[in-house]
Design an enzyme around this catalytic site. Structure first.
Site, short mmCIF file in Angstrom:
data_model
loop_
_atom_site.label_atom_id
_atom_site.label_comp_id
_atom_site.label_asym_id
_atom_site.label_seq_id
_atom_site.Cartn_x
_atom_site.Cartn_y
_atom_site.Cartn_z
N GLN A 144 4.05 -30.08 -29.34
CA GLN A 144 5.39 -29.43 -29.34
C GLN A 144 6.86 -30.32 -29.46
O GLN A 144 7.78 -30.03 -29.78
CB GLN A 144 5.51 -28.64 -28.10
CG GLN A 144 4.58 -27.29 -28.09
CD GLN A 144 4.75 -26.67 -26.81
OE1 GLN A 144 4.43 -27.04 -25.63
NE2 GLN A 144 5.70 -25.46 -26.77
N CYS A 202 6.47 -18.94 -25.22
CA CYS A 202 6.24 -20.51 -25.58
C CYS A 202 7.67 -20.85 -26.15
O CYS A 202 8.15 -20.43 -26.82
CB CYS A 202 5.18 -20.46 -26.61
SG CYS A 202 4.66 -21.90 -27.18
N LEU A 203 7.83 -22.32 -25.87
CA LEU A 203 9.25 -23.07 -26.46
C LEU A 203 8.97 -22.94 -27.69
O LEU A 203 9.99 -22.89 -28.23
CB LEU A 203 8.98 -24.50 -25.63
CG LEU A 203 9.04 -24.29 -24.28
CD1 LEU A 203 9.20 -26.02 -23.74
CD2 LEU A 203 10.44 -23.95 -23.45
N HIS A 260 -2.64 -25.38 -27.69
CA HIS A 260 -1.74 -26.20 -28.40
C HIS A 260 -2.49 -27.19 -28.99
O HIS A 260 -2.30 -27.93 -30.18
CB HIS A 260 -0.43 -26.79 -27.63
CG HIS A 260 0.67 -25.69 -27.47
ND1 HIS A 260 1.22 -25.17 -28.65
CD2 HIS A 260 1.31 -24.96 -26.53
CE1 HIS A 260 2.21 -24.29 -28.35
NE2 HIS A 260 1.98 -24.24 -26.96
N HIS A 317 -3.22 -21.74 -22.03
CA HIS A 317 -2.00 -21.71 -22.95
C HIS A 317 -1.75 -23.31 -23.71
O HIS A 317 -1.64 -23.22 -24.89
CB HIS A 317 -0.72 -21.22 -22.56
CG HIS A 317 0.38 -21.12 -23.39
ND1 HIS A 317 0.94 -19.91 -23.63
CD2 HIS A 317 1.15 -22.13 -23.96
CE1 HIS A 317 1.96 -20.16 -24.47
NE2 HIS A 317 2.40 -21.34 -24.71
N GLU A 318 -1.49 -24.22 -22.74
CA GLU A 318 -1.21 -25.49 -23.31
C GLU A 318 -2.49 -26.09 -23.92
O GLU A 318 -2.27 -26.84 -24.95
CB GLU A 318 -0.86 -26.46 -22.06
CG GLU A 318 0.52 -26.05 -21.48
CD GLU A 318 1.52 -25.61 -22.38
OE1 GLU A 318 1.69 -26.21 -23.14
OE2 GLU A 318 2.34 -24.78 -21.87
N GLY A 377 5.26 -25.68 -18.83
CA GLY A 377 4.35 -26.29 -19.29
C GLY A 377 4.75 -26.99 -21.00
O GLY A 377 5.49 -25.82 -21.80
NI NI Z 1 3.29 -22.92 -25.64
#
Ligand code: NI
Length: 189
Positions: free
Chosen positions: A50, A99-100, A145, A141-142, A45
């Site tokens: 991000q 997470c990225l 953000h 989670h997304e 995701g």
């Molecule tokens: Ni993340």
């Protein structure tokens, strides 16, 4: 085009993102770039902040998890202007997340297992669904953000302390990534 990923320590990740409308310039290209970026970084995701866009846009592709969670087969979603309501009556589940934007940090996060979600897809079709299980976790989670939150905000102060050095290294650009990143503060060497 694969875009650089904004990482922990960048203030853009802490902003509450703005809704967009159908006139948002370059939306299709941005969605395509987010897909390519997510696949290039082996994510499941990615949220627009991000990649440096403070807008309410998420791309999710959890097909890679279908072996463990069969219901995720071919599950790919573009979420525009999502509105999430957590079902506080649903059981909580604790699972490891990453997470990225916070590479190398993996911590257990407890979340409710059922949510209600309203969103527009890439064709501006409106959707309104109850979502359960692992997908509900990914969406939460997304969605965090978009609210300027990261999964590490959900962990205990002790666990955060134990990751302090890793987090500092990410924020100061000392961490080596295998993808391009945007670090806010360059370390003094
Ligand atoms: Ni993340």
């Amino acid at each position: 085009m694969v875009l650089p990923v904004y990482v922990y320590g960048h203030p853009l990740l802490r902003k509450v993102s703005e809704e967009i409308d159908q006139n948002y310039e370059g939306l299709n290209e941005l969605i395509q770039n987010m897909k390519e970026t997510m696949h290039a970084t082996d994510g499941i995701g990615i949220a627009a902040p991000q990649v440096g866009k403070s807008i309410r846009l998420i791309y999710i592709d959890v097909d890679v998890l279908a072996e463990k969670f069969p219901e995720l087969k071919d599950k790919r979603m573009v979420l525009i202007n999502p509105v999430l309501t957590v079902d506080e009556t649903s059981p909580t589940v604790t699972r490891e997340e990453g997470c990225l934007s916070v590479p190398d940090v993996h911590e257990n996060v407890t979340r409710h297992s059922r949510i209600h979600l309203n969103w527009f897809d890439e064709n501006w079709q409106e959707h309104d669904e109850d979502i359960e299980g692992y997908l509900a976790r990914v969406v939460q989670h997304e969605y965090d953000h978009l609210e300027g939150k990261l999964f590490i905000d959900h962990i205990s102060p002790i666990r955060k302390q134990l990751n302090r050095r890793k987090l500092n290294n990410i924020a100061t650009g000392k961490t080596q990534f295998d993808y391009r990143t945007v670090v806010y503060k360059q370390s003094k060497r």
